[in-house]
Design a protein around this motif. Structure first.
Motif, PDB file in Angstrom:
ATOM      1  N   GLU A   1       0.821  -1.212   0.000  1.00  0.00           N
ATOM      2  CA  GLU A   1       0.000   0.000   0.000  1.00  0.00           C
ATOM      3  C   GLU A   1       0.858   1.268   0.000  1.00  0.00           C
ATOM      4  OE1 GLU A   1      -3.426  -0.057  -0.437  1.00  0.00           O
ATOM      5  OE2 GLU A   1      -2.747  -2.088  -0.904  1.00  0.00           O
TER       6      GLU A   1
ATOM      7  N   ARG B   1       1.976   1.715  -3.473  1.00  0.00           N
ATOM      8  CA  ARG B   1       0.841   2.139  -4.311  1.00  0.00           C
ATOM      9  C   ARG B   1       0.649   3.654  -4.221  1.00  0.00           C
ATOM     10  NH1 ARG B   1      -3.080  -1.265  -5.973  1.00  0.00           N
ATOM     11  NH2 ARG B   1      -2.760  -2.694  -4.240  1.00  0.00           N
TER      12      ARG B   1
ATOM     13  N   PRO C   1       3.871   4.232  -7.461  1.00  0.00           N
ATOM     14  CA  PRO C   1       3.046   3.214  -8.125  1.00  0.00           C
ATOM     15  C   PRO C   1       3.776   2.463  -9.234  1.00  0.00           C
ATOM     16  CG  PRO C   1       1.990   5.389  -8.217  1.00  0.00           C
ATOM     17  CD  PRO C   1       3.305   5.559  -7.561  1.00  0.00           C
TER      18      PRO C   1
ATOM     19  N   LEU D   1       5.248  -0.790  -7.925  1.00  0.00           N
ATOM     20  CA  LEU D   1       4.326  -1.679  -7.220  1.00  0.00           C
ATOM     21  C   LEU D   1       4.634  -3.155  -7.492  1.00  0.00           C
ATOM     22  CD1 LEU D   1       1.896  -1.878  -5.361  1.00  0.00           C
ATOM     23  CD2 LEU D   1       0.420  -1.755  -7.378  1.00  0.00           C
TER      24      LEU D   1
END
Length: 200
Positions: A60, A63, A67, A70
């Protein structure tokens, strides 16, 4: 029919090896803890749970912050999960288990209480809903090896990680001064202490 039967047999062996690799890592931790401290750790499953939630936290965080990275969260989460679990273990040893030295029944009850505490703490912090992990591309999918037998990359990753853990553990225990001290304390704690090894 013979090919399907062989493929099913290979799938059962592969799945069994995958589950066994996960259980091996849990059992190795239990064995080392019991050998060194004489503690039957009923909170071992909750330590694994902490590692899983730390992994989710890394996912998370990536993210939100990066991102584009990820897909690498699983690799980045390995040291984070290790450190988070080790920190919880150190705190539990310092606050609870240190006061129950050489009292295995009391430590058994204490780790059971710690287990219940950690479960309820996670329920309060994260809730009871299932959390979703993004499957990285390098552990997604698989390859058909024979008939209906598919070697999936995620199970192969788990098997490889467990094998790497086994090799690293053996190297530490057999080829380092720390490993020699660990083996000495496991075999005879009192004599190891008499020889100057800091058994705690």
């Amino acid at each position: 029919e013979r090919a399907v039967a062989i493929g099913n047999g290979l799938a059962i062996l592969y799945n069994g090896l995958s589950f066994a690799s996960i259980l091996f890592m849990a059992a190795a931790g239990l064995a080392i803890i019991f050998g060194l401290m004489g503690v039957i750790n009923l909170a071992q499953g909750e330590f694994i749970m902490i590692g899983a939630y730390a992994t989710y936290g890394v996912q998370e965080a990536l993210r939100i912050v990066a991102p584009a990275w990820l897909d690498l969260y699983l690799i980045l989460a390995i040291p984070v999960a290790f450190l988070a679990t080790a920190l919880v273990g150190i705190v539990i040893e310092a606050l609870v288990l240190r006061r129950l030295d050489r009292r295995p029944l009391m430590s058994l009850l204490a780790t059971w209480a710690v287990s219940l505490f950690l479960i309820n703490l996670v329920r309060v912090v994260f809730g009871t809903r299932n959390l979703q992990f993004t499957m990285p591309s390098y552990v997604s999918g698989g390859v058909v090896l024979y008939a209906d037998f598919v070697v999936t990359w995620n199970r192969l990753f788990a098997i490889g990680f467990a094998a790497g853990t086994l090799v690293l553990t053996l190297l530490i225990l057999r080829a380092t001064p720390l490993g020699l001290n660990i083996r000495a304390v496991t075999q005879n704690r009192d004599m190891a202490g008499c020889l100057g090894i800091p058994t705690r």
